[in-house]
Write an enzyme that holds these catalytic residues in place. Structure first.
Site, PDB file in Angstrom:
ATOM      1  N   HIS A   1      28.139  92.780  42.304  1.00 19.18           N
ATOM      2  CA  HIS A   1      27.219  93.894  42.035  1.00 19.18           C
ATOM      3  C   HIS A   1      27.738  94.628  40.795  1.00 19.18           C
ATOM      4  O   HIS A   1      28.950  94.691  40.573  1.00 19.18           O
ATOM      5  CB  HIS A   1      27.235  94.821  43.254  1.00 19.18           C
ATOM      6  CG  HIS A   1      26.229  95.924  43.208  1.00 19.18           C
ATOM      7  ND1 HIS A   1      26.420  97.075  42.474  1.00 19.18           N
ATOM      8  CD2 HIS A   1      25.038  96.062  43.821  1.00 19.18           C
ATOM      9  CE1 HIS A   1      25.378  97.872  42.639  1.00 19.18           C
ATOM     10  NE2 HIS A   1      24.519  97.290  43.451  1.00 19.18           N
TER      11      HIS A   1
ATOM     12  N   ASP B   1      34.799  94.921  47.850  1.00 20.03           N
ATOM     13  CA  ASP B   1      33.554  95.681  47.888  1.00 20.03           C
ATOM     14  C   ASP B   1      32.900  95.442  49.248  1.00 20.03           C
ATOM     15  O   ASP B   1      32.300  94.395  49.484  1.00 20.03           O
ATOM     16  CB  ASP B   1      32.659  95.203  46.732  1.00 20.03           C
ATOM     17  CG  ASP B   1      31.294  95.870  46.752  1.00 20.03           C
ATOM     18  OD1 ASP B   1      30.998  96.627  47.701  1.00 20.03           O
ATOM     19  OD2 ASP B   1      30.509  95.615  45.810  1.00 20.03           O
TER      20      ASP B   1
ATOM     21  N   GLN C   1      28.203  95.621  51.601  1.00 27.21           N
ATOM     22  CA  GLN C   1      27.273  94.821  52.420  1.00 27.21           C
ATOM     23  C   GLN C   1      27.932  94.238  53.664  1.00 27.21           C
ATOM     24  O   GLN C   1      27.276  93.526  54.422  1.00 27.21           O
ATOM     25  CB  GLN C   1      26.666  93.679  51.583  1.00 27.21           C
ATOM     26  CG  GLN C   1      25.803  94.119  50.431  1.00 27.21           C
ATOM     27  CD  GLN C   1      24.479  94.775  50.871  1.00 27.21           C
ATOM     28  OE1 GLN C   1      24.052  94.677  52.019  1.00 27.21           O
ATOM     29  NE2 GLN C   1      23.837  95.458  49.943  1.00 27.21           N
TER      30      GLN C   1
ATOM     31  N   LYS D   1      23.968 102.688  53.694  1.00 26.43           N
ATOM     32  CA  LYS D   1      23.613 101.316  54.104  1.00 26.43           C
ATOM     33  C   LYS D   1      23.934 101.085  55.575  1.00 26.43           C
ATOM     34  O   LYS D   1      23.791  99.982  56.096  1.00 26.43           O
ATOM     35  CB  LYS D   1      24.352 100.300  53.236  1.00 26.43           C
ATOM     36  CG  LYS D   1      23.893 100.321  51.763  1.00 26.43           C
ATOM     37  CD  LYS D   1      24.576  99.231  50.987  1.00 26.43           C
ATOM     38  CE  LYS D   1      24.449  99.412  49.491  1.00 26.43           C
ATOM     39  NZ  LYS D   1      23.109  99.163  48.948  1.00 26.43           N
TER      40      LYS D   1
ATOM     41  N   CYS E   1      20.910  94.278  40.896  1.00 26.31           N
ATOM     42  CA  CYS E   1      22.146  94.791  40.274  1.00 26.31           C
ATOM     43  C   CYS E   1      23.220  93.720  40.199  1.00 26.31           C
ATOM     44  O   CYS E   1      24.412  94.004  40.410  1.00 26.31           O
ATOM     45  CB  CYS E   1      22.681  96.008  41.020  1.00 26.31           C
ATOM     46  SG  CYS E   1      21.555  97.380  41.037  1.00 26.31           S
TER      47      CYS E   1
HETATM   48  N1  PMP Z   1      28.192  96.643  46.054  1.00 19.46           N
HETATM   49  C1  PMP Z   1      27.281  95.953  46.715  1.00 19.46           C
HETATM   50  C2  PMP Z   1      27.606  94.562  47.181  1.00 19.46           C
HETATM   51  C3  PMP Z   1      26.025  96.524  46.990  1.00 19.46           C
HETATM   52  O1  PMP Z   1      25.124  95.827  47.647  1.00 19.46           O
HETATM   53  C4  PMP Z   1      25.771  97.834  46.541  1.00 19.46           C
HETATM   54  C5  PMP Z   1      24.425  98.486  46.790  1.00 19.46           C
HETATM   55  N2  PMP Z   1      23.335  97.686  46.460  1.00 19.46           N
HETATM   56  C6  PMP Z   1      26.765  98.508  45.856  1.00 19.46           C
HETATM   57  C7  PMP Z   1      27.976  97.893  45.635  1.00 19.46           C
HETATM   58  C8  PMP Z   1      26.579  99.884  45.353  1.00 19.46           C
HETATM   59  O2  PMP Z   1      26.298 100.756  46.401  1.00 19.46           O
HETATM   60  P1  PMP Z   1      25.869 102.249  46.095  1.00 19.46           P
HETATM   61  O3  PMP Z   1      24.613 102.158  45.285  1.00 19.46           O
HETATM   62  O4  PMP Z   1      25.643 102.841  47.443  1.00 19.46           O
HETATM   63  O5  PMP Z   1      26.960 102.870  45.338  1.00 19.46           O
END
Ligand code: PMP
Length: 409
Positions: free
Chosen positions: A122, A198, A201, A224, A364
């Site tokens: 991401h 990270d 998820q 999430k 993203c």
């Molecule tokens: N890492 C991963 C794997 C994600 O799926 C996301 C959210 N789509 C993020 C980081 C970033 O999360 P946030 O927008 O809540 O900061």
């Protein structure tokens, strides 16, 4: 433990109509919905215990401090951190990553060092490392994947003696697959590198034990996992957090301030400048209580059952292609797919016209899209409140997408 079949009724939003259909929410990977119980706890806090944590000795400041610190203790227990000093509240995974990049990366990585990540990251776990590489004169190197989304053989050897940081997703937000944490972490530690995991998820969907994972940093977002937006967590091993300088400066993160110099507060407060999001922390505490009333293993098993149900049926539909592994057991509630000749935004719009919410775009993770030559895809993502009948409705509409777009087959 409550049976998972009871979850659906706890979410008022899932009982509303959209475009003349019952709303079906298949975008929990973007943000999860909020159960009534979390809102009730927030309402009670805001109406009866609201104050500024750590500031003031009156009853409401004390109650707010207690609520905020109780939430921290709940997180410590939930992810099995060694001690509460290792759990820092942030806004979200992205801010947690930025904290690590600015405070650790920019200070402890130097010219000639290497940062190793996967191509599936991401942007929160990618742009941050580009910044550190540029700032420090270090190199950012990628581990690549095979067609089925697994790390290619030998890629792990990119982690070598010059590597200082290895950062990767516990579970990919596009492929829904888990990276081999144990193997990568052992390799990283064997060369003296630290591991940034990270968990955006993974944490909402499975039991996370940061000590067992042995990562050095771990990040996740409350929104999430049924908490409100604007509360996130950074876990870090104490010895690393101790030696890192503060990220944001201001109130609460200080010990003493003189006109020309400041000493900083102890952990975890050193990293929590300004009025914290106590309201978010209260929702995160409630959300953890809520999720654990079903059990994280039951949530994980439920999602595996859902993926095992829907994925083979998707693959039977002509022109539908699923990104990464086609094995349901390897996907954690997330399935990204394309349909020949149809733009993912059109797929999402057609589904939305029938009341079904999915995500479309690059999710993203643009370098992953470029790597697979798939600039955009559609993604359905599930959670404890998702039901097989939601997936049946999704499949019915999915079968019609190409004909709606005017294709004959
Ligand atoms: N890492 C991963 C794997 C994600 O799926 C996301 C959210 N789509 C993020 C980081 C970033 O999360 P946030 O927008 O809540 O900061």
């Amino acid at each position: 433990m409550r049976p998972i079949t009871e979850a659906y009724k706890d979410f008022p939003i899932l009982h509303k109509e959209h475009n003349g259909h019952r709303l079906i929410y298949l975008d929990s990977g973007a943000t999860a919905q909020i159960p009534q119980m979390v809102m009730d706890r927030l309402t009670d806090h805001m109406l009866h215990h609201n104050g500024n944590p750590h500031r003031g000795s009156h009853i409401l400041a004390i109650e707010a401090s207690e609520a905020y610190e109780n939430a921290r203790d709940r997180v410590v227990e939930f992810i099995n951190a060694r001690e509460r000093e290792e759990v820092v509240f942030t806004r979200n995974s992205t801010e947690s990553m930025n904290l690590i990049a600015h405070s650790y990366g920019a200070n402890f990585v130097t010219k000639g060092d290497k940062i190793v990540i996967t191509v599936a990251e991401h942007h929160a776990n990618l742009v941050t490392w580009q910044y550190v590489a540029e700032k420090t004169g270090s190199t950012l190197e990628y581990m690549y994947l095979d067609e089925s989304g697994h790390l290619k053989d030998g890629e792990i050897n990119k982690i070598d003696e010059s590597t200082k940081i290895v950062a990767f997703a516990h579970v990919s937000n596009v492929l829904g697959m888990e990276f081999p944490v144990k193997e990568l972490t052992e390799k990283a530690h064997s060369v003296g590198a630290i591991v940034v995991l990270d968990g955006a998820q993974s944490t909402p969907h499975m039991k996370v034990d940061v000590q067992a994972l042995d990562c050095d940093f771990f990040v996740f977002s409350g929104h999430k996992m049924c908490a409100s937006q604007g509360i996130g967590v950074l876990y870090g091993k104490r010895e690393l957090l101790e030696k890192m300088p503060p990220f944001l400066l201001g109130g609460d993160m200080i010990e003493y301030v003189k006109e020309q110099s400041t000493t900083f507060n102890e952990l975890p407060y050193k990293f929590e400048a300004g009025t914290p999001n106590a309201h978010g922390a209260v929702t995160l505490h409630a959300a953890i209580d809520y999720l654990e009333s079903f059990g994280m293993d039951a949530i994980d098993a439920h999602e595996e059952e859902l993926v095992s149900y829907v994925l083979p049926k998707m693959l039977e539909i002509p022109h539908v292609h699923v990104l990464g592994s086609q094995n349901p057991r390897e996907k954690h509630g997330v399935i990204a797919f394309t349909i020949d000749d149809v733009h993912p935004h059109d797929v999402a719009t057609i589904l939305d016209s029938k009341g079904i919410c999915v995500r479309s775009g690059h999710h993203c993770a643009q370098p992953l899209g470029a790597f697979f030559h798939v600039a955009a895809s559609t993604r359905l993502s599930m959670y404890l409140y998702t039901r097989k009948e939601d997936l049946d409705a999704f499949l019915e509409v999915l079968k019609t997408v190409r004909s709606v777009m005017g294709f004959k087959d």
